[in-house]
Motif scaffolding. Sequence first.
Motif: not given
Length: 337
Positions: A210-225
């Motif tokens: 519900d909530v971690i999806r909102h990290l997508i596209g932010t500096p806090f959700g850079n999974v690739q990095e």
Amino acid sequence: MIQYPFLQKGATIGVTAPSSGVNSALHNMFKQSCESMERKGYTVVCGETVWTQEKAKSSSANKRANEFMEMMQDENINIIIPPWGGELLIEILEEIDFEKINKKWVLGYSDTSVLLLAITLKIGIATAHGTNFVDVRGEYSDHTTAMWQSVLSTEVGDSITQYSSEKYQAKWQHNNPSPCVFHLTEDTNWKTISNGNVSITGRLLGGCIDVIRHLIGTPFGNVQEFRKKHCNNDPFIWYFENCELTTTDLRRSLVQMKLAGWFENCSGILFGRSAANHPVNEYTAEDVYTELANELQIPIIYDVDCGHRPPQITFINGAFAEVEVEGGKGVITQHFK
């Protein structure tokens, strides 16, 4: 590489409320948790935010972030466990100086998982998705919940194994207190989309979808990095729990994660038990899981011990894990490497 904190015996627990605090009617219940942990040999230090709650948050984003940072930088505090989750933790992320975060455990679930995942992705420090502080107020804890102490006391280079629970709680009964807090009445059964045995390995990442999806596209959700910097390109095992999403909202969220690249090099996905997952036009959670498994061509395990239907296995964001399911029983071994 991943940095792993270590929980020492007799540690000092800092309790701060980066999302929701405890309203006055529940202060006595919360104090039971403090007393329970002190009986176990811990020292408990509570911040101001714990005792207040107004307009869906404990206090302003600035105050919540500052108190969290003070506890993270206080050498006398060894671990931080929020009282519980809430709704608006995401507001504090831009107020936190992640580079000044010291290596210590942060433990919790629900809205707290936004903070846990952001810390691990941003700076490569492992975080712990497990019990909330209010849920340790009982005379004793069930075996699955109690494992948080052993898991967080695992040395770097070592591993620890947890097993699926025997029974889980279908419904909260706050007006019927239990010596172990939860009312574990239903038989636990880990399921797989293939209906067969499953074995997967990879680095764990996840939380409350519900909530971690909102990290997508932010500096806090850079999974690739994060993968490049801290994981030697190891595959990921994602784990999710659904608090309130209908099945179509769950599906939208998972498709967005796929389009954002979160499922690249993913070896499998775990879904926790959920009282949400309300079908829409006969579209069920199992339909969602099946479609995702077919699209990604990976195993999917569901109804695991994670989320708002306790008890909780303690999942470590960043740990390398082996997950096995056989005959409805699950085993997870986490390696701190």
